[in-house]
Design an enzyme around this catalytic site. Structure first.
Site, PDB file in Angstrom:
ATOM      1  N   GLY A   1      18.995 -19.448  -3.729  1.00 40.69           N
ATOM      2  CA  GLY A   1      19.884 -19.410  -4.568  1.00 40.69           C
ATOM      3  C   GLY A   1      19.758 -19.327  -6.278  1.00 40.69           C
ATOM      4  O   GLY A   1      20.279 -20.519  -7.129  1.00 40.69           O
ATOM      5  N   VAL A   2      18.634 -19.510  -6.639  1.00 43.01           N
ATOM      6  CA  VAL A   2      18.152 -19.768  -8.029  1.00 43.01           C
ATOM      7  C   VAL A   2      17.859 -18.033  -8.098  1.00 43.01           C
ATOM      8  O   VAL A   2      17.476 -17.149  -8.107  1.00 43.01           O
ATOM      9  CB  VAL A   2      16.468 -20.514  -7.893  1.00 43.01           C
ATOM     10  CG1 VAL A   2      17.252 -22.076  -7.309  1.00 43.01           C
ATOM     11  CG2 VAL A   2      15.621 -19.963  -6.752  1.00 43.01           C
TER      12      VAL A   2
ATOM     13  N   GLY B   1       4.128  13.181   3.665  1.00 44.34           N
ATOM     14  CA  GLY B   1       4.095  13.524   5.287  1.00 44.34           C
ATOM     15  C   GLY B   1       3.501  12.516   5.620  1.00 44.34           C
ATOM     16  O   GLY B   1       3.624  11.738   6.867  1.00 44.34           O
ATOM     17  N   ASN B   2       2.230  11.520   5.261  1.00 43.99           N
ATOM     18  CA  ASN B   2       2.010  10.052   5.810  1.00 43.99           C
ATOM     19  C   ASN B   2       2.607   8.778   6.077  1.00 43.99           C
ATOM     20  O   ASN B   2       2.591   7.875   6.564  1.00 43.99           O
ATOM     21  CB  ASN B   2       0.263  10.201   5.053  1.00 43.99           C
ATOM     22  CG  ASN B   2      -0.108  10.323   5.842  1.00 43.99           C
ATOM     23  OD1 ASN B   2      -1.465  11.368   5.439  1.00 43.99           O
ATOM     24  ND2 ASN B   2      -1.369  10.028   6.966  1.00 43.99           N
ATOM     25  N   SER B   3       4.056   9.310   5.280  1.00 42.01           N
ATOM     26  CA  SER B   3       5.141   8.212   5.237  1.00 42.01           C
ATOM     27  C   SER B   3       5.900   7.898   5.981  1.00 42.01           C
ATOM     28  O   SER B   3       5.774   8.832   6.609  1.00 42.01           O
ATOM     29  CB  SER B   3       5.956   8.393   3.889  1.00 42.01           C
ATOM     30  OG  SER B   3       6.259   8.260   2.834  1.00 42.01           O
TER      31      SER B   3
ATOM     32  N   ILE C   1      14.829 -17.029 -11.219  1.00 38.48           N
ATOM     33  CA  ILE C   1      13.372 -17.500 -11.538  1.00 38.48           C
ATOM     34  C   ILE C   1      12.983 -16.796 -12.101  1.00 38.48           C
ATOM     35  O   ILE C   1      13.170 -15.349 -12.748  1.00 38.48           O
ATOM     36  CB  ILE C   1      12.508 -17.697  -9.829  1.00 38.48           C
ATOM     37  CG1 ILE C   1      12.652 -16.426  -9.662  1.00 38.48           C
ATOM     38  CG2 ILE C   1      13.028 -18.619  -9.729  1.00 38.48           C
ATOM     39  CD1 ILE C   1      11.281 -16.475  -8.835  1.00 38.48           C
TER      40      ILE C   1
ATOM     41  N   ASP D   1      11.806  -1.145   2.580  1.00 42.67           N
ATOM     42  CA  ASP D   1      11.231   0.737   2.773  1.00 42.67           C
ATOM     43  C   ASP D   1      10.700   0.800   4.661  1.00 42.67           C
ATOM     44  O   ASP D   1      10.195   1.071   4.829  1.00 42.67           O
ATOM     45  CB  ASP D   1      10.194   1.356   2.397  1.00 42.67           C
ATOM     46  CG  ASP D   1      10.140   2.506   1.965  1.00 42.67           C
ATOM     47  OD1 ASP D   1      11.142   3.037   2.405  1.00 42.67           O
ATOM     48  OD2 ASP D   1       9.366   3.625   2.045  1.00 42.67           O
TER      49      ASP D   1
ATOM     50  N   HIS E   1      12.610   5.509   3.548  1.00 41.52           N
ATOM     51  CA  HIS E   1      12.461   6.684   2.783  1.00 41.52           C
ATOM     52  C   HIS E   1      12.672   7.888   3.308  1.00 41.52           C
ATOM     53  O   HIS E   1      12.718   9.284   3.436  1.00 41.52           O
ATOM     54  CB  HIS E   1      11.664   6.669   1.253  1.00 41.52           C
ATOM     55  CG  HIS E   1      10.364   6.954   1.768  1.00 41.52           C
ATOM     56  ND1 HIS E   1       9.556   6.256   2.007  1.00 41.52           N
ATOM     57  CD2 HIS E   1       9.557   8.116   1.643  1.00 41.52           C
ATOM     58  CE1 HIS E   1       8.088   6.546   1.822  1.00 41.52           C
ATOM     59  NE2 HIS E   1       8.409   7.829   1.855  1.00 41.52           N
TER      60      HIS E   1
END
Length: 504
Positions: free
Chosen positions: A288-289, A230-232, A291, A157, A127
């Site tokens: 492929g299930v 800004g720490n992201s 749940i 992310d 992001h």
């Protein structure tokens, strides 16, 4: 500085004020020795100094179209030669969206860290760089380098960038093992909060395995080390200077730190980073299930002693297990040697597995535990298939000749699924079972959210095709002393789900 020194210093910093308050308020024994109180807490400068060079500020810019539409103010029509012509030209014609200036440059800031100095590989959050036209990496020594995007993963992310050092020596840090971190362990965050580069904060691991509903593989480390905007994308270090998390999100009504921050654990991020570097994309395993959680009621209906695992609500046609290996109604309790204690555990362990790998899956089928062998597909290849698939596995529809045309049971009126009822409720041709034509208000079925137009395909993992089948299955369960009936329901389009209804 040694690991123990870091731990002692951080502990003293965090507890000194609290200890003073406790002594004054409750007259408890001293929590800090007189020598420490006199000299102050031991510094963590040595540890921070060795890490600051690897943490970078990431600035991005994006061209966005100017604002148009009802909110835009049109330029007034002025008489030719008006003395106000230049003033209005400057105000209106030079705005974004006007002729000659169709867009404006929007900038944002984030954090990141170097993991490969020779190759110039930088890790950050997706992001932070999403939709950016230009990305620049700013180093602590003032050098700024243009970055290219290697790959991104929206599900976790995570993004990987590459810069060309051009003779500039980079400092790199390495990933540590986040699985070894315990609640209460000390951590250090370094980043670019509010554009203030090279900011160091210290705290502890407040919690592990946090699910904040941000993605399918949520498994965050929660920390009280100050993390702000800004720490992201910045690193969360352990006391050995290893990256055990990527700072990603905070909970804050004000936008500033209130001591609740979340980091992607290195155990999850490392595999994603490696795949992005190697392929430019992720290549996750796929079972492929479909749940859903195993509730206490569902566990009781299936004869399980405890509610655990992931209940298979449907099998994707054309998927890896569309061969009868795993069936709707099975409960997956272990995957490739790893326990599946709750539903959200399964997508993560499957995604972390290698595409094409043959794994053992432990399931509970009709109360019996058994192990099946499954060869995994690739999630990215199966997503389109899954999105266009109704998830309905082939079922044994039983006797097609109905003994009764309708029945009332458990607060529901059920009837034969024929051309008339398909048309009335808009039910797809591939859906089979017994249609629910009415649900009594305040009934057990209504409390479970069951609606008219849904189709009962199974009761207690046995297929039903007629209203009589429904009555017989409910009667048999009551004779067995069961308190709940487990129903597999299909929506009008064929999406499957399980519900339990109390029968007392």
């Amino acid at each position: 500085m040694t690991s123990n020194s870091f731990l002692r210093a951080a502990r003293r910093t965090a507890t000194a004020g609290a200890a003073a308050f406790l002594i004054a308020a409750f007259t408890v024994p001293s929590l800090v020795s007189p020598t420490v109180a006199a000299d102050g807490p031991e510094s963590v400068a040595d540890l921070a100094q060795g890490l600051l060079g690897a943490v970078v500020n990431i600035s991005t810019s994006q061209r966005v179209k100017g604002t148009e539409g009802p909110g835009a103010v049109p330029m007034p029509q002025l008489p030719e030669g008006s003395p106000f012509q230049d003033f209005f030209d400057d105000f209106f014609k030079n705005r974004p969206g006007e002729q000659g200036n169709p867009s404006q440059k929007v900038q944002s800031l984030g954090s990141g860290f170097v993991v490969d100095a020779e190759q110039g590989i930088v890790v950050t959050n997706n992001h932070v760089i999403a939709d950016a036209d230009d990305i620049e990496v700013n180093f602590s020594d003032g050098v700024t380098l243009k970055a290219t995007l290697v790959g991104t993963d929206t599900k976790t992310d995570v993004a990987v960038l590459k810069v060309d050092p051009k003779g500039h020596k980079l400092t790199a840090v390495k990933f540590g093992d986040s699985s070894k971190m315990r609640v209460g362990d000390w951590v250090m965050a370094i980043g670019n909060p509010f554009g203030l580069g090279g900011t160091v904060t210290v705290g502890i691991v407040s919690a592990r395995n946090r699910d904040i509903n941000s993605g399918p593989y949520d498994d965050f480390i929660q920390t009280d080390a100050a993390i702000n905007r800004g720490n992201s994308g910045g690193p969360l270090f352990n006391s050995d200077g290893e990256v055990i998390g990527i700072n990603t999100a905070i909970i804050s009504p004000s936008g500033g730190s209130i001591g609740i921050g979340f980091s992607i654990p290195s155990q999850l991020a490392l595999g994603v980073v490696d795949q992005l570097r190697q392929f430019g994309e992720t290549r996750r395993g796929w079972l492929g299930v479909r749940i859903q959680p195993v509730t206490d009621d569902i566990a009781e209906s299936l004869g399980m002693a405890t509610a655990k695992g992931a209940l298979v609500a449907g099998v994707i046609k054309g998927g890896p297990v569309d061969n009868g290996t795993i069936l709707a109604g099975d409960v997956i309790i272990k995957f490739d040697g790893r326990d599946v204690n709750e539903m959200r555990d399964l997508p993560r362990v499957v995604a972390e597995s290698t595409v094409g790998k043959a794994v053992d899956v432990v399931i509970v089928r009709k109360g019996v535990e058994q192990t099946v062998k499954v060869t995994l597909g690739r999630l990215e290849d199966g997503e389109k298939l899954a999105s266009g698939e109704n998830g309905n596995a082939d079922q044994d529809n039983g006797d097609e000749a109905p003994a009764v045309s309708a029945a009332s049971v458990l607060g529901m009126t059920v009837g034969e699924l024929n051309d008339e009822t398909r048309t009335k409720f808009g039910i797809a041709a591939e859906v089979s079972g017994v249609v629910i034509t009415e649900v009594a208000k305040d009934s057990a079925a209504a409390e479970r959210g069951i609606q008219a137009g849904e189709v009962i395909t199974e009761i207690a993992q046995e297929s039903v095709a007629t209203p009589k089948d429904v009555m017989d299955r409910i009667g048999a369960l009551k004779e067995q002393g069961r308190k709940n009936a487990l129903l597999m329901l299909a929506s009008k389009t064929g999406e499957l789900r399980f519900v339990t209804i109390r029968m007392d």
